[in-house]
Motif scaffolding. Structure first.
Motif, PDB file in Angstrom:
ATOM      1  N   GLU A   1       0.819  -1.213   0.000  1.00  0.00           N
ATOM      2  CA  GLU A   1       0.000   0.000   0.000  1.00  0.00           C
ATOM      3  C   GLU A   1       0.852   1.261   0.000  1.00  0.00           C
ATOM      4  O   GLU A   1       0.505   2.266  -0.633  1.00  0.00           O
ATOM      5  CB  GLU A   1      -0.933   0.006   1.208  1.00  0.00           C
ATOM      6  N   SER A   2       1.973   1.232   0.705  1.00  0.00           N
ATOM      7  CA  SER A   2       2.854   2.398   0.779  1.00  0.00           C
ATOM      8  C   SER A   2       3.385   2.773  -0.598  1.00  0.00           C
ATOM      9  O   SER A   2       3.430   3.955  -0.963  1.00  0.00           O
ATOM     10  CB  SER A   2       4.015   2.118   1.731  1.00  0.00           C
TER      11      SER A   2
ATOM     12  N   PRO B   1     -10.544   8.732  -5.317  1.00  0.00           N
ATOM     13  CA  PRO B   1     -10.930   8.255  -3.976  1.00  0.00           C
ATOM     14  C   PRO B   1     -11.571   6.868  -3.995  1.00  0.00           C
ATOM     15  O   PRO B   1     -11.297   6.044  -3.115  1.00  0.00           O
ATOM     16  CB  PRO B   1     -11.907   9.335  -3.499  1.00  0.00           C
ATOM     17  N   LYS B   2     -12.399   6.582  -4.986  1.00  0.00           N
ATOM     18  CA  LYS B   2     -13.025   5.264  -5.078  1.00  0.00           C
ATOM     19  C   LYS B   2     -11.984   4.182  -5.371  1.00  0.00           C
ATOM     20  O   LYS B   2     -12.075   3.064  -4.841  1.00  0.00           O
ATOM     21  CB  LYS B   2     -14.097   5.267  -6.167  1.00  0.00           C
ATOM     22  N   LEU B   3     -11.013   4.514  -6.216  1.00  0.00           N
ATOM     23  CA  LEU B   3      -9.947   3.552  -6.509  1.00  0.00           C
ATOM     24  C   LEU B   3      -9.148   3.246  -5.248  1.00  0.00           C
ATOM     25  O   LEU B   3      -8.823   2.084  -4.975  1.00  0.00           O
ATOM     26  CB  LEU B   3      -9.026   4.108  -7.599  1.00  0.00           C
ATOM     27  N   ASN B   4      -8.838   4.276  -4.460  1.00  0.00           N
ATOM     28  CA  ASN B   4      -8.089   4.072  -3.219  1.00  0.00           C
ATOM     29  C   ASN B   4      -8.822   3.103  -2.290  1.00  0.00           C
ATOM     30  O   ASN B   4      -8.213   2.208  -1.702  1.00  0.00           O
ATOM     31  CB  ASN B   4      -7.871   5.408  -2.501  1.00  0.00           C
ATOM     32  N   ARG B   5     -10.116   3.301  -2.142  1.00  0.00           N
ATOM     33  CA  ARG B   5     -10.878   2.452  -1.242  1.00  0.00           C
ATOM     34  C   ARG B   5     -10.970   1.020  -1.755  1.00  0.00           C
ATOM     35  O   ARG B   5     -10.947   0.067  -0.976  1.00  0.00           O
ATOM     36  CB  ARG B   5     -12.287   3.034  -1.032  1.00  0.00           C
TER      37      ARG B   5
ATOM     38  N   PHE C   1      -7.014  -0.595  -1.441  1.00  0.00           N
ATOM     39  CA  PHE C   1      -6.464  -0.736  -0.093  1.00  0.00           C
ATOM     40  C   PHE C   1      -7.437  -0.113   0.901  1.00  0.00           C
ATOM     41  O   PHE C   1      -7.306   1.056   1.262  1.00  0.00           O
ATOM     42  CB  PHE C   1      -5.095  -0.066   0.015  1.00  0.00           C
ATOM     43  N   SER C   2      -8.424  -0.884   1.316  1.00  0.00           N
ATOM     44  CA  SER C   2      -9.443  -0.375   2.229  1.00  0.00           C
ATOM     45  C   SER C   2      -8.880  -0.278   3.637  1.00  0.00           C
ATOM     46  O   SER C   2      -8.466  -1.261   4.236  1.00  0.00           O
ATOM     47  CB  SER C   2     -10.657  -1.297   2.230  1.00  0.00           C
ATOM     48  N   ILE C   3      -8.841   0.948   4.145  1.00  0.00           N
ATOM     49  CA  ILE C   3      -8.273   1.180   5.470  1.00  0.00           C
ATOM     50  C   ILE C   3      -9.114   0.529   6.547  1.00  0.00           C
ATOM     51  O   ILE C   3      -8.617  -0.031   7.524  1.00  0.00           O
ATOM     52  CB  ILE C   3      -8.153   2.694   5.737  1.00  0.00           C
ATOM     53  N   LYS C   4     -10.419   0.565   6.378  1.00  0.00           N
ATOM     54  CA  LYS C   4     -11.318   0.054   7.410  1.00  0.00           C
ATOM     55  C   LYS C   4     -11.862  -1.343   7.075  1.00  0.00           C
ATOM     56  O   LYS C   4     -12.818  -1.791   7.686  1.00  0.00           O
ATOM     57  CB  LYS C   4     -12.506   1.020   7.587  1.00  0.00           C
ATOM     58  N   GLY C   5     -11.275  -1.998   6.107  1.00  0.00           N
ATOM     59  CA  GLY C   5     -11.699  -3.346   5.798  1.00  0.00           C
ATOM     60  C   GLY C   5     -13.065  -3.388   5.162  1.00  0.00           C
ATOM     61  O   GLY C   5     -13.344  -2.712   4.183  1.00  0.00           O
ATOM     62  N   ASP C   6     -13.948  -4.189   5.743  1.00  0.00           N
ATOM     63  CA  ASP C   6     -15.255  -4.430   5.141  1.00  0.00           C
ATOM     64  C   ASP C   6     -16.172  -3.226   5.179  1.00  0.00           C
ATOM     65  O   ASP C   6     -17.200  -3.207   4.524  1.00  0.00           O
ATOM     66  CB  ASP C   6     -15.937  -5.598   5.846  1.00  0.00           C
TER      67      ASP C   6
ATOM     68  N   ASN D   1     -19.716  -0.138  -0.782  1.00  0.00           N
ATOM     69  CA  ASN D   1     -19.875   1.113  -1.542  1.00  0.00           C
ATOM     70  C   ASN D   1     -18.606   1.611  -2.185  1.00  0.00           C
ATOM     71  O   ASN D   1     -18.497   2.739  -2.562  1.00  0.00           O
ATOM     72  CB  ASN D   1     -20.425   2.220  -0.629  1.00  0.00           C
ATOM     73  N   SER D   2     -17.626   0.706  -2.331  1.00  0.00           N
ATOM     74  CA  SER D   2     -16.343   1.147  -2.916  1.00  0.00           C
ATOM     75  C   SER D   2     -16.148   0.643  -4.344  1.00  0.00           C
ATOM     76  O   SER D   2     -15.132   0.903  -4.932  1.00  0.00           O
ATOM     77  CB  SER D   2     -15.171   0.656  -2.059  1.00  0.00           C
ATOM     78  N   ARG D   3     -17.116  -0.104  -4.840  1.00  0.00           N
ATOM     79  CA  ARG D   3     -16.957  -0.625  -6.193  1.00  0.00           C
ATOM     80  C   ARG D   3     -17.076   0.487  -7.210  1.00  0.00           C
ATOM     81  O   ARG D   3     -18.005   1.273  -7.202  1.00  0.00           O
ATOM     82  CB  ARG D   3     -18.024  -1.678  -6.485  1.00  0.00           C
ATOM     83  N   ILE D   4     -16.095   0.559  -8.118  1.00  0.00           N
ATOM     84  CA  ILE D   4     -16.078   1.606  -9.152  1.00  0.00           C
ATOM     85  C   ILE D   4     -17.039   1.220 -10.265  1.00  0.00           C
ATOM     86  O   ILE D   4     -16.973   0.138 -10.813  1.00  0.00           O
ATOM     87  CB  ILE D   4     -14.670   1.799  -9.710  1.00  0.00           C
TER      88      ILE D   4
END
Length: 446
Positions: free
Chosen positions: A299-300, A425-429, A432-437, A442-445
């Motif tokens: 992720e880094s 922002p949607k691609l980031n989520r 690499f989802s910071i908060k997991g599930d 709602n993160s699907r592009i």
């Protein structure tokens, strides 16, 4: 990962990718020294036809690079080989289809563009020779994309420089010494494209380990990765269709203003290609690093690549604009010595100076999305930009003529940058989802 390492990859890639439009630039520069502007128009129309054909399948290079980079990041040798073989089969099949359909393609193109009679003849001569390179050109797209995805930048650069060197030498010989005119330009390009593919395939075969075994048909058409590849290729093809609509409308409208404006626009568009492919070098660097980050689940590395991509989108646009402004007095005469065409170029050149800042973010972020093998945002963003282009074209051209045409093009370029950036922002989520599930639903592009 820092500016130094990013540029260490980006600069060779810029040199590598900028050689692609050099084929068109060399062709235009040589025929531009001939006395009749119709030579420029003929090559411009012929180039547009091939751009239409090849750009429609330009996804072969881009998607191959993305899948190869991810397999390389995961250190999966088998998937790296499959990332080459699958698109090679598609490229060969499409190239052969172009050979069988060459006459319908040519007549359809002329029916759409409607060039003057002298331009028609030269464009027809150019097309009838260069069409025989279609399978080689498309397969070369795949090979170059695969080499770039695996970070074999020096080899990719060497092959493309060799192709352009052969093209330059043969173009000068065929046109200046043999007086073949437009036919000589096409023959030189054809020979250079065939030579480049043969050499690249020989190098790849030589580099294969002794233990290498050719993948089975079952592996090649494995439905899961094959479906993912075809879905990405579908979205990238839609993107290419949108680009082709823009450039073909641009050329057709320019042709309606007369042969000299067609020639001036063609030269400015060639300069635009040089600028765009400079950004493509940064995009390829971003694509490689993003692919590696995803393949290695780093992720880094992804975040740093995204940051550097945005920073160099701004810096490179300012640099490219400055270089053109300082060197334009030397650049334009390389393309033509016809004074009336030069005067028209001077009239419309302010538009090309707006291109880098308007297009840079869209072109470089494009590499981020292709490295992630996420093409839906690319598809959606360019559809929105195309819609705006058509509106501005309809409103501005009747009153502003060629200035209105360039205004529509610049707004289209700006729209590509804006609409693609809002998907980040949607691609980031998604990656690499910071908060997991929490973000899963709602993160699907879309």
């Amino acid at each position: 990962m820092n500016h130094r390492s990013y540029l260490a990859l980006a600069i060779p890639l810029i040199i590598s990718t900028i050689t692609t439009p050099l084929l068109g630039v060399v062709d235009m520069a040589v025929v531009g020294q001939l006395p009749n502007p119709a030579y420029i128009g003929g090559v411009a129309i012929g180039t547009i036809i091939f751009n239409t054909m090849y750009w429609l399948f330009g996804f072969l290079r881009v998607s191959t690079s993305g899948f190869a980079a991810q397999a390389h990041g995961a250190n999966d040798e088998r998937q790296q080989v499959l990332a080459l073989i699958r698109p090679l089969f598609i490229a060969f099949s499409v190239g052969i289809s172009f050979l069988f359909l060459q006459w319908p393609i040519l007549h359809l193109a002329f029916a759409f563009i409607s060039p003057a009679s002298d331009v028609h003849k030269f464009a027809s001569d150019y097309f009838s020779i260069r069409i025989w390179g279609a399978p080689f050109t498309l397969m070369n797209y795949v090979v170059i994309g695969w080499l770039i995805g695996r970070s074999h930048i020096k080899l990719s650069l060497s092959l493309q420089l060799l192709m352009n060197l052969i093209n330059i030498i043969l173009t000068v010989i065929f046109v200046k010494w043999f007086f073949w005119g437009v036919s000589g330009v096409a023959a030189a390009t054809l020979i250079s494209e065939i030579t480049a593919l043969i050499l690249s395939l020989l190098m790849i075969i030589k580099a294969l380990p002794k233990s290498f075994s050719f993948p089975t048909i079952k592996e090649i058409i494995d439905p899961v990765p094959f479906k993912k590849m075809m879905a990405m290729n579908r979205d990238l093809m839609i993107r290419t269709i949108c680009l082709l609509i823009v450039f073909n409308l641009f050329t057709a409208k320019g042709a309606s203003f007369g042969t000299e404006i067609l020639a001036a626009n063609a030269i400015l568009i060639q300069i635009h290609y040089m600028m765009a492919y400079s950004f493509d070098g940064f995009a390829n660097a971003s694509s490689i690093y993003v692919g590696k980050a995803i393949g290695s689940n780093n992720e880094s590395l992804y975040k740093k690549t995204l940051s550097l991509s945005c920073q160099w989108a701004l810096l490179s646009s300012l640099f490219i604009t400055g270089v053109y402004y300082l060197c334009k007095g030397y650049i334009i005469p390389l393309f033509t010595q016809t004074q009336s065409v030069i005067e028209l170029i001077n009239t419309y050149e302010q538009w090309i100076m707006l291109y880098p800042i308007s297009a840079s973010f869209g072109l470089i972020l494009y590499g981020v999305f292709t490295g992630a093998t996420e093409a839906k945002p690319i598809r959606n963003s360019i559809i929105y930009a195309l819609a705006i282009f058509l509106v501005v074209l309809y409103v501005s051209v009747p009153s502003l003529q060629n200035h209105g045409l360039w205004l529509a093009f610049i707004i289209f370029s700006l729209g590509r940058s804006f609409f693609l950036a809002i998907y980040i922002p949607k691609l980031n989520r998604k990656l690499f989802s910071i908060k997991g599930d929490r973000y899963e639903d709602n993160s699907r592009i879309s």
